[in-house]
Design a protein around this motif. Structure first.
Motif, PDB file in Angstrom:
ATOM      1  N   ALA A   1       0.825  -1.257  -0.061  1.00  0.00           N
ATOM      2  CA  ALA A   1      -0.008   0.128   0.082  1.00  0.00           C
ATOM      3  C   ALA A   1       0.922   1.327  -0.026  1.00  0.00           C
ATOM      4  CB  ALA A   1      -0.980  -0.030   1.357  1.00  0.00           C
ATOM      5  N   GLY A   2       0.682   2.247  -0.891  1.00  0.00           N
ATOM      6  CA  GLY A   2       1.263   3.430  -0.957  1.00  0.00           C
ATOM      7  C   GLY A   2       2.218   3.427  -2.259  1.00  0.00           C
ATOM      8  N   GLY A   3       2.369   2.261  -2.676  1.00  0.00           N
ATOM      9  CA  GLY A   3       3.439   2.101  -3.744  1.00  0.00           C
ATOM     10  C   GLY A   3       2.934   2.210  -5.194  1.00  0.00           C
ATOM     11  N   SER A   4       3.741   2.048  -6.258  1.00  0.00           N
ATOM     12  CA  SER A   4       3.179   2.509  -7.463  1.00  0.00           C
ATOM     13  C   SER A   4       3.371   1.447  -8.274  1.00  0.00           C
ATOM     14  CB  SER A   4       4.221   3.501  -7.864  1.00  0.00           C
ATOM     15  OG  SER A   4       3.529   4.713  -7.411  1.00  0.00           O
TER      16      SER A   4
ATOM     17  N   VAL B   1      -0.807   2.112 -24.948  1.00  0.00           N
ATOM     18  CA  VAL B   1      -1.369   2.984 -23.807  1.00  0.00           C
ATOM     19  C   VAL B   1      -0.649   2.492 -22.289  1.00  0.00           C
ATOM     20  CG1 VAL B   1      -3.466   3.729 -24.796  1.00  0.00           C
ATOM     21  CG2 VAL B   1      -3.487   1.812 -23.215  1.00  0.00           C
ATOM     22  N   TYR B   2      -0.492   3.478 -21.412  1.00  0.00           N
ATOM     23  CA  TYR B   2       0.206   2.904 -20.198  1.00  0.00           C
ATOM     24  C   TYR B   2      -0.830   3.699 -19.228  1.00  0.00           C
ATOM     25  CZ  TYR B   2       4.394   2.808 -22.983  1.00  0.00           C
ATOM     26  OH  TYR B   2       5.155   2.570 -24.168  1.00  0.00           O
ATOM     27  N   LEU B   3      -0.730   2.880 -17.850  1.00  0.00           N
ATOM     28  CA  LEU B   3      -1.631   3.150 -16.707  1.00  0.00           C
ATOM     29  C   LEU B   3      -0.698   3.412 -15.537  1.00  0.00           C
ATOM     30  CD1 LEU B   3      -4.210   4.101 -15.905  1.00  0.00           C
ATOM     31  CD2 LEU B   3      -4.543   1.633 -14.754  1.00  0.00           C
ATOM     32  N   GLN B   4      -0.374   4.634 -15.407  1.00  0.00           N
ATOM     33  CA  GLN B   4       0.752   4.773 -14.023  1.00  0.00           C
ATOM     34  C   GLN B   4      -0.218   5.091 -12.865  1.00  0.00           C
ATOM     35  OE1 GLN B   4       4.196   5.280 -14.052  1.00  0.00           O
ATOM     36  NE2 GLN B   4       3.598   5.063 -11.551  1.00  0.00           N
ATOM     37  N   MET B   5      -0.069   4.046 -11.853  1.00  0.00           N
ATOM     38  CA  MET B   5      -0.726   3.703 -10.618  1.00  0.00           C
ATOM     39  C   MET B   5      -0.073   4.394  -9.478  1.00  0.00           C
ATOM     40  SD  MET B   5      -3.210   0.618 -11.856  1.00  0.00           S
ATOM     41  CE  MET B   5      -1.590  -0.410 -11.434  1.00  0.00           C
ATOM     42  N   ASN B   6      -0.365   5.226  -8.877  1.00  0.00           N
ATOM     43  CA  ASN B   6       0.312   5.638  -7.611  1.00  0.00           C
ATOM     44  C   ASN B   6      -0.466   5.706  -6.324  1.00  0.00           C
ATOM     45  OD1 ASN B   6       2.575   6.562  -9.426  1.00  0.00           O
ATOM     46  ND2 ASN B   6       1.713   8.672  -9.411  1.00  0.00           N
ATOM     47  N   SER B   7       0.155   5.716  -5.202  1.00  0.00           N
ATOM     48  CA  SER B   7      -0.709   5.584  -4.024  1.00  0.00           C
ATOM     49  C   SER B   7      -1.801   4.543  -3.963  1.00  0.00           C
ATOM     50  CB  SER B   7      -1.287   7.066  -3.975  1.00  0.00           C
ATOM     51  OG  SER B   7      -0.438   8.272  -3.807  1.00  0.00           O
ATOM     52  N   LEU B   8      -1.334   3.309  -4.329  1.00  0.00           N
ATOM     53  CA  LEU B   8      -2.077   2.370  -4.505  1.00  0.00           C
ATOM     54  C   LEU B   8      -2.672   1.945  -2.958  1.00  0.00           C
ATOM     55  CD1 LEU B   8      -0.395   0.234  -7.128  1.00  0.00           C
ATOM     56  CD2 LEU B   8      -2.499   0.939  -7.458  1.00  0.00           C
ATOM     57  N   GLY B   9      -3.780   1.395  -2.990  1.00  0.00           N
ATOM     58  CA  GLY B   9      -4.442   0.906  -1.676  1.00  0.00           C
ATOM     59  C   GLY B   9      -5.076  -0.472  -2.004  1.00  0.00           C
ATOM     60  N   PRO B  10      -5.207  -1.095  -0.879  1.00  0.00           N
ATOM     61  CA  PRO B  10      -5.820  -2.509  -0.992  1.00  0.00           C
ATOM     62  C   PRO B  10      -7.010  -2.631  -1.976  1.00  0.00           C
ATOM     63  CG  PRO B  10      -5.061  -2.318   1.259  1.00  0.00           C
ATOM     64  CD  PRO B  10      -4.888  -0.936   0.461  1.00  0.00           C
ATOM     65  N   GLU B  11      -7.950  -1.402  -1.816  1.00  0.00           N
ATOM     66  CA  GLU B  11      -9.040  -1.390  -2.861  1.00  0.00           C
ATOM     67  C   GLU B  11      -8.816  -1.364  -4.306  1.00  0.00           C
ATOM     68  OE1 GLU B  11      -7.650   0.674  -0.791  1.00  0.00           O
ATOM     69  OE2 GLU B  11      -7.840   2.788  -1.668  1.00  0.00           O
ATOM     70  N   ASP B  12      -7.443  -1.256  -4.633  1.00  0.00           N
ATOM     71  CA  ASP B  12      -7.169  -1.048  -6.019  1.00  0.00           C
ATOM     72  C   ASP B  12      -7.004  -2.379  -6.676  1.00  0.00           C
ATOM     73  OD1 ASP B  12      -5.547   1.801  -5.206  1.00  0.00           O
ATOM     74  OD2 ASP B  12      -7.324   1.642  -6.452  1.00  0.00           O
ATOM     75  N   THR B  13      -6.882  -3.706  -5.642  1.00  0.00           N
ATOM     76  CA  THR B  13      -6.743  -5.151  -5.883  1.00  0.00           C
ATOM     77  C   THR B  13      -7.654  -5.565  -6.970  1.00  0.00           C
ATOM     78  OG1 THR B  13      -5.302  -5.432  -4.036  1.00  0.00           O
ATOM     79  CG2 THR B  13      -6.136  -7.410  -5.305  1.00  0.00           C
ATOM     80  N   ALA B  14      -7.092  -5.888  -8.163  1.00  0.00           N
ATOM     81  CA  ALA B  14      -8.063  -6.581  -9.136  1.00  0.00           C
ATOM     82  C   ALA B  14      -7.263  -6.892 -10.393  1.00  0.00           C
ATOM     83  CB  ALA B  14      -8.823  -5.311  -9.649  1.00  0.00           C
ATOM     84  N   VAL B  15      -8.138  -7.653 -11.300  1.00  0.00           N
ATOM     85  CA  VAL B  15      -7.477  -7.804 -12.871  1.00  0.00           C
ATOM     86  C   VAL B  15      -7.766  -6.636 -13.302  1.00  0.00           C
ATOM     87  CG1 VAL B  15      -7.515  -9.263 -14.293  1.00  0.00           C
ATOM     88  CG2 VAL B  15      -7.818 -10.246 -12.381  1.00  0.00           C
TER      89      VAL B  15
END
Length: 125
Positions: free
Chosen positions: A14-17, A79-93
């Motif tokens: 969590a908090g990672g990218s 295309v790219y998707l840069q994901m920052n400040s990740l949290g457990p709620e972002d867990t998915a396929v």
């Protein structure tokens, strides 16, 4: 036949990218938008972000605004998707998709007709 191939998923605290990539391979095709969707276990597939080639505008779900950024590569079909400040709620396929439909609601999966196989993103707390 056109294929979309995602990469870049994985396990992060969590908090990672993470940075997801999506590249089209196969026969050249024209599309009006490319987007990212995600699906968590037991939940419906939900919109994350989209890039509209016309005007290079972007759409983002409220849940990821300010944290996720969609961008294009040198090739139009990347295309790219840069994901920052990740949290457990972002867990998915996470799925990449391309739409060959002009106009419509690009936050809806119904306008996308080409899909990748998905890449797993897991965020540990």
């Amino acid at each position: 036949q056109v294929q979309l191939v995602e990469s870049g998923g994985g396990l992060v605290q969590a908090g990672g990218s993470l940075r997801l990539s999506c590249a089209a391979s196969g026969r050249t095709f024209s599309n009006y938008a490319m987007g990212w969707f995600r699906q968590a276990p037991g939940k419906e597939r939900e919109f994350v972000s989209a890039l509209l080639w016309s005007g290079s505008s972007t759409l983002n779900a409220d849940s990821v605004k300010g944290r996720f950024t969609i961008s294009s590569g040198n090739a139009k079909n990347t295309v790219y998707l840069q994901m920052n400040s990740l949290g457990p709620e972002d867990t998915a396929v996470y799925y990449c998709a391309a739409s060959r439909q002009f106009g419509g609601r690009y936050s809806s999966p119904n306008v996308y007709d080409i899909w990748g196989q998905g890449t797993q993103v897991t965020v540990s707390s």
